[in-house]
Design a protein around this motif. Structure first.
Motif, PDB file in Angstrom:
ATOM      1  N   ALA A  51       0.923  -1.113  -0.135  1.00 23.35           N
ATOM      2  CA  ALA A  51      -0.021   0.173   0.016  1.00 23.35           C
ATOM      3  C   ALA A  51       0.850   1.209  -0.065  1.00 23.35           C
ATOM      4  O   ALA A  51       0.574   2.117  -0.771  1.00 23.35           O
ATOM      5  CB  ALA A  51      -0.774  -0.084   1.212  1.00 23.35           C
ATOM      6  N   PHE A  52       1.744   1.260   0.805  1.00 24.05           N
ATOM      7  CA  PHE A  52       2.686   2.299   0.677  1.00 24.05           C
ATOM      8  C   PHE A  52       3.537   2.702  -0.242  1.00 24.05           C
ATOM      9  O   PHE A  52       3.808   3.878  -0.888  1.00 24.05           O
ATOM     10  CB  PHE A  52       3.837   2.142   2.147  1.00 24.05           C
ATOM     11  N   ARG A  72       7.956  -0.095 -11.090  1.00 25.35           N
ATOM     12  CA  ARG A  72       6.500   0.071 -11.222  1.00 25.35           C
ATOM     13  C   ARG A  72       5.947  -0.395 -12.636  1.00 25.35           C
ATOM     14  O   ARG A  72       4.865  -1.288 -12.658  1.00 25.35           O
ATOM     15  CB  ARG A  72       5.824   1.498 -11.088  1.00 25.35           C
ATOM     16  N   PRO A  85      -6.086   0.643  -0.975  1.00 29.72           N
ATOM     17  CA  PRO A  85      -4.798   0.797   0.132  1.00 29.72           C
ATOM     18  C   PRO A  85      -5.231   0.487   1.306  1.00 29.72           C
ATOM     19  O   PRO A  85      -4.465   0.039   2.217  1.00 29.72           O
ATOM     20  CB  PRO A  85      -4.212   2.174  -0.257  1.00 29.72           C
ATOM     21  N   ARG A 130       3.007   1.429  -3.467  1.00 28.16           N
ATOM     22  CA  ARG A 130       2.127   1.749  -4.824  1.00 28.16           C
ATOM     23  C   ARG A 130       0.774   2.431  -4.807  1.00 28.16           C
ATOM     24  O   ARG A 130       0.267   2.554  -6.092  1.00 28.16           O
ATOM     25  CB  ARG A 130       1.784  -0.020  -5.409  1.00 28.16           C
ATOM     26  N   TYR A 131       0.413   2.873  -3.750  1.00 27.64           N
ATOM     27  CA  TYR A 131      -0.851   3.660  -3.870  1.00 27.64           C
ATOM     28  C   TYR A 131      -0.643   4.980  -2.958  1.00 27.64           C
ATOM     29  O   TYR A 131       0.197   5.177  -2.111  1.00 27.64           O
ATOM     30  CB  TYR A 131      -1.795   2.928  -2.844  1.00 27.64           C
ATOM     31  N   GLU A 132      -1.481   5.939  -3.527  1.00 27.78           N
ATOM     32  CA  GLU A 132      -1.516   7.201  -2.999  1.00 27.78           C
ATOM     33  C   GLU A 132      -3.015   7.300  -1.979  1.00 27.78           C
ATOM     34  O   GLU A 132      -3.995   6.647  -2.680  1.00 27.78           O
ATOM     35  CB  GLU A 132      -1.564   8.583  -4.065  1.00 27.78           C
ATOM     36  N   PHE A 133      -2.908   7.647  -0.951  1.00 27.99           N
ATOM     37  CA  PHE A 133      -4.001   7.858  -0.180  1.00 27.99           C
ATOM     38  C   PHE A 133      -4.046   8.645   0.895  1.00 27.99           C
ATOM     39  O   PHE A 133      -3.204   9.069   1.311  1.00 27.99           O
ATOM     40  CB  PHE A 133      -4.422   6.240   0.217  1.00 27.99           C
ATOM     41  N   ARG A 134      -5.351   9.207   1.327  1.00 29.66           N
ATOM     42  CA  ARG A 134      -5.441  10.245   2.413  1.00 29.66           C
ATOM     43  C   ARG A 134      -4.819   9.256   3.642  1.00 29.66           C
ATOM     44  O   ARG A 134      -5.506   8.284   3.703  1.00 29.66           O
ATOM     45  CB  ARG A 134      -7.083  10.669   2.437  1.00 29.66           C
ATOM     46  N   ARG A 153     -10.364   3.799  -3.946  1.00 26.13           N
ATOM     47  CA  ARG A 153      -9.673   4.628  -2.835  1.00 26.13           C
ATOM     48  C   ARG A 153      -9.517   4.027  -1.554  1.00 26.13           C
ATOM     49  O   ARG A 153      -8.618   4.049  -0.816  1.00 26.13           O
ATOM     50  CB  ARG A 153     -10.462   5.915  -2.740  1.00 26.13           C
ATOM     51  N   ARG A 184       6.053   9.214  -3.233  1.00 27.96           N
ATOM     52  CA  ARG A 184       5.012  10.301  -3.588  1.00 27.96           C
ATOM     53  C   ARG A 184       5.488  11.612  -4.204  1.00 27.96           C
ATOM     54  O   ARG A 184       4.946  11.909  -5.467  1.00 27.96           O
ATOM     55  CB  ARG A 184       4.578  11.076  -2.398  1.00 27.96           C
ATOM     56  N   LYS A 220      -2.129   8.910   4.440  1.00 31.85           N
ATOM     57  CA  LYS A 220      -0.698   7.881   4.088  1.00 31.85           C
ATOM     58  C   LYS A 220       0.437   8.528   4.991  1.00 31.85           C
ATOM     59  O   LYS A 220       1.127   7.785   5.885  1.00 31.85           O
ATOM     60  CB  LYS A 220      -0.102   8.288   2.520  1.00 31.85           C
ATOM     61  N   GLU A 223       2.523  -2.654 -13.250  1.00 29.18           N
ATOM     62  CA  GLU A 223       1.615  -1.943 -13.961  1.00 29.18           C
ATOM     63  C   GLU A 223       1.494  -2.779 -15.267  1.00 29.18           C
ATOM     64  O   GLU A 223       0.377  -3.234 -15.799  1.00 29.18           O
ATOM     65  CB  GLU A 223       2.011  -0.578 -14.627  1.00 29.18           C
ATOM     66  N   SER A 263      -3.770  17.243  -4.417  1.00 28.77           N
ATOM     67  CA  SER A 263      -3.848  17.485  -3.018  1.00 28.77           C
ATOM     68  C   SER A 263      -2.694  16.861  -2.070  1.00 28.77           C
ATOM     69  O   SER A 263      -2.511  17.503  -1.071  1.00 28.77           O
ATOM     70  CB  SER A 263      -5.155  17.179  -2.467  1.00 28.77           C
ATOM     71  N   LEU A 264      -2.237  15.812  -2.750  1.00 31.87           N
ATOM     72  CA  LEU A 264      -0.917  15.187  -1.956  1.00 31.87           C
ATOM     73  C   LEU A 264       0.116  15.624  -2.380  1.00 31.87           C
ATOM     74  O   LEU A 264       1.020  15.659  -1.461  1.00 31.87           O
ATOM     75  CB  LEU A 264      -1.142  13.608  -2.445  1.00 31.87           C
ATOM     76  N   SER A 291      -8.589  15.474  -8.000  1.00 37.53           N
ATOM     77  CA  SER A 291      -7.932  16.344  -7.027  1.00 37.53           C
ATOM     78  C   SER A 291      -6.777  15.494  -6.052  1.00 37.53           C
ATOM     79  O   SER A 291      -6.067  16.097  -5.411  1.00 37.53           O
ATOM     80  CB  SER A 291      -8.601  16.879  -6.241  1.00 37.53           C
ATOM     81  N   SER A 303       5.492   9.800  -8.002  1.00 37.95           N
ATOM     82  CA  SER A 303       4.311   9.236  -8.454  1.00 37.95           C
ATOM     83  C   SER A 303       3.430  10.347  -9.259  1.00 37.95           C
ATOM     84  O   SER A 303       2.978   9.762 -10.246  1.00 37.95           O
ATOM     85  CB  SER A 303       3.690   8.836  -7.379  1.00 37.95           C
ATOM     86  N   GLU A 358       2.826   9.390 -12.907  1.00 36.25           N
ATOM     87  CA  GLU A 358       2.580   8.147 -13.492  1.00 36.25           C
ATOM     88  C   GLU A 358       1.253   7.504 -12.922  1.00 36.25           C
ATOM     89  O   GLU A 358       0.833   6.519 -13.267  1.00 36.25           O
ATOM     90  CB  GLU A 358       3.872   7.275 -13.424  1.00 36.25           C
ATOM     91  N   ASN A 359       1.051   7.971 -11.515  1.00 42.07           N
ATOM     92  CA  ASN A 359       0.146   7.301 -10.924  1.00 42.07           C
ATOM     93  C   ASN A 359      -1.431   7.160 -10.937  1.00 42.07           C
ATOM     94  O   ASN A 359      -2.006   6.381 -10.991  1.00 42.07           O
ATOM     95  CB  ASN A 359       0.592   7.226  -9.288  1.00 42.07           C
TER      96      ASN A 359
END
Lengths: 288, 357
Positions: A106-107, A178, B76, A109-113, B73, B49, A115, A182, B15-16, B11, B52, B55-56
């Motif tokens: 998760a850390f 990646r 993760p 390969r993903y972006e998330f709120r 969402r 981050r 994190k 992908e 936003s990140l 966003s 990314s 590409e992400n």
């Protein structure tokens, strides 16, 4: 001109040789400081107990015997310590790896709120003193009926192993391009498949490093093992060594034999994975 | 909720990305961060981050159905669930518990403990034994850190010398790492054996005429603290040494060549090239050591138990005794919270100092 350079060359050679002598002397002195106690442990474990405190002390006793080892290895109570340590450490290693792989994926390969928040928590967990945790753990384990059980020890050990494992695995996954996962995803596979089919198989070296480190932490853990178990049949090796010490007369040779037997798993793991292990640690240090 | 959607998808990455930290000194090498090196690991994780946003982001976020986007969402968090649950149970809950314990009397032992406010804290802070423990812990930490640093540096520089052949180097390296490979319980009994009044250390020192008669190192108040300090130095320096060794190998050789061209002697080179280059490693090692040494329990407990006459009492043994010898869990919790606060304070200063650099 030529003579000057030749003499300076010779002088430099001589100086270099002197430096080398000084260096080897220094290294040998340091090696005595580092290794003599370990040698003494080995020597003591091979003596009859009566000769342990003999003056003058002898490195090799007249009657070398493996009696101390036989005593430890044939005593079911002492063997039990080893079994407990293996059960706990192996379970901790397996569970830590599993949980850490998922989190690291998760850390990496993903972006998330959140994190950053989760990340900060994981990092700061490592600074929380175990002595602060041990009191509530004691209360929790008693009330959940996990006091004096394997699961109680296994779960609590993970508080030490998990943060480090997640950080290490994340760093490892970050080194893998990646494009690999992908590519699989383009073919319609899910992230889950990409993780287990692609990333995990090529991450074996990283997993070994994490696994070895986890095993060592759990095998060596003392405070939780001391407070969260009560009966001798649930004690792990470090506590077992201490229990030997509590008996009325000191069986030094048996204690040393048990210390050596108890150190073998870590020694073996270290020797096998020495390069990877030192590499992993040092790379991190360079990075810091 | 509705109005948020149209912007929510696109966003996400913008936003990140502003939250990308200054990432103080994140060398982009694909390395394992060693141990709990706080900021280094933060920077490790933020690295992705930074890389990314291009590409992400999901290929066509705007056109995706609402449910899919929400599901995406949540993905993760699915992977993080076990971690979050464990950290909650093992970290958040216990800390809340220990804080609430610290305001209660006779907690755990008594079925219905009463709230006593700050009474436990007052009692701990006025307890002379607590102050002794604080002082001993400080001595123990400063002594260990200093000696670890010096020994680690000296040994690493000797091992790194170009005059050594590869075989000699690896033999010495294994010997030097040995103390680190033994668990602290083993270290404790080993040194109890060696420091016994009739033990080998006394014999050697007497033979060298350094001491008169047998000294009971771990049992006399005058020597016990120094004895445990020595044991801790012995068992802890290899970690410094390994890390510093790696750091030395990472210093670019042209820096040394440049120094040599400038005519700098070895002493000069050491202070002006080696030390500045090692600075980040030395700093994070020092912090790790600070954290570990302040938490050291097993070594003290198995060698002296905090005695004789509290001469080796540390914060950890003090808390442990309050809880598991006197069964004063309320008092123990108050002491434990104080220890936690002290640790957090140190960690905070460390993080701030790392940010500033």
């Amino acid at each position: 001109m030529t003579t000057v350079t030749t003499t300076s060359f010779i002088r430099r050679r001589r100086k270099q040789r002197l430096t080398k002598v000084a260096l080897i002397t220094g290294l040998s002195l340091g090696a005595v400081f580092a290794a003599a106690p370990v040698l003494w442990m080995l020597s003591t474990s091979l003596k009859p107990n009566g000769e342990v405190m003999a003056t003058p002390p002898k490195l090799i006793s007249g009657n070398v015997s493996f009696a101390a080892y036989t005593t430890v290895l044939t005593d079911p109570d002492k063997l039990r310590f080893f079994i407990n340590s293996y059960v706990v450490a192996l379970a901790v290693t397996a569970l830590t790896l599993l949980v850490a792989i998922l989190a690291a994926y998760a850390f990496s390969r993903y972006e998330f709120r959140g994190k950053r928040l989760v990340n900060v928590v994981i990092v700061s967990v490592q600074a929380v003193p175990p002595i602060t945790l041990v009191i509530p753990y004691f209360g929790l384990m008693v009330s959940m009926g996990l006091y004096n059980t394997y699961p109680g020890l296994i779960i609590t050990h993970m508080v030490f192993t998990l943060p480090y494992a997640i950080i290490m695995m994340t760093a490892y996954f970050n080194t893998l391009p990646r494009e690999l996962d992908e590519a699989v995803k383009v073919d319609g596979a899910t992230g889950w498949t990409a993780l287990w089919r692609i990333l995990v198989p090529i991450s074996v070296p990283g997993m070994i490093a994490v696994g070895v480190y986890t095993f060592m932490i759990s095998w060596n853990e003392y405070l939780f093992a001391l407070t969260l178990t009560r009966t001798d049949d649930m004690r792990t090796v470090p506590i077992g060594i201490q229990l030997l010490m509590g008996q009325h007369s000191y069986q030094w040779n048996e204690m040393m034999a048990m210390s050596i037997l108890g150190s073998i798993p870590v020694l073996v793991l270290f020797l096998i994975f020495q390069r990877r292990f030192i590499g992993g640690l040092s790379a991190g240090a360079v990075k810091a | 909720m509705e109005p948020a959607h149209p912007t929510a998808g696109p966003s996400v990455s913008p936003s990140l990305s502003p939250s990308v930290s200054p990432a103080p000194q994140s060398a982009p090498d694909p390395a394992f961060p060693a141990g709990p090196a706080p900021t280094s690991s933060i920077s490790t994780l933020t690295l992705t981050r930074t890389a990314s946003p291009q590409e992400n982001p999901p290929p066509r976020p705007a056109r995706m159905p609402w449910a899919t986007r929400v599901a995406r969402r949540l993905v993760p968090f699915g992977y993080l669930t076990p971690t979050i649950v464990l950290l909650f149970v093992l970290m958040v809950v216990p800390i809340v518990m220990v804080i609430s314990y610290s305001f209660k009397d006779n907690v755990i032992v008594e079925r219905n403990p009463v709230l006593v406010g700050f009474a436990n804290y007052t009692q701990i802070l006025t307890d002379p034994n607590f102050r002794t423990a604080l002082k001993n812990t400080a001595i123990f930490i400063v002594g260990s850190m200093g000696a670890h640093l010096v020994l680690g540096l000296v040994f690493a520089m000797m091992l790194n010398s170009p005059l050594l052949g590869p075989l000699t180097r690896s033999v010495f390296r294994v010997l030097y790492i040995l103390p680190w490979l033994f668990t602290i319980a083993v270290v404790a009994v080993l040194w109890r054996l060696m420091l016994d009044p009739a033990g080998v250390v006394n014999y050697v020192l007497e033979a060298a005429h350094l001491i008169d008669g047998q000294v009971d190192w771990l049992a006399s108040p005058a020597t016990a603290l120094w004895a445990v300090l020595f044991i801790n130095i012995w068992s802890g320096y290899p970690f410094f040494m390994i890390s510093i060794l790696a750091g030395l190998q990472g210093i670019p050789t042209d820096l040394y060549e440049a120094a040599a061209v400038d005519g700098a002697g070895p002493w000069h080179t050491f202070w002006n090239v080696t030390i500045p280059q090692l600075r980040p490693i030395l700093l994070s090692m020092a912090v790790l050591d600070l954290i570990w040494t302040s938490q050291q329990f097993a070594l003290i407990w198995m060698t002296t138990g905090g005695g004789p006459l509290n001469s080796t009492e540390m914060l950890s043994t003090y808390v442990y005794k309050q809880a598991f010898s006197s069964y004063e869990f309320g008092l123990a919790s108050a002491a434990a919270v104080i220890v936690l606060l002290l640790t957090m304070l140190l960690a905070f200063f460390y993080v701030r100092q790392q940010r500033e650099r």
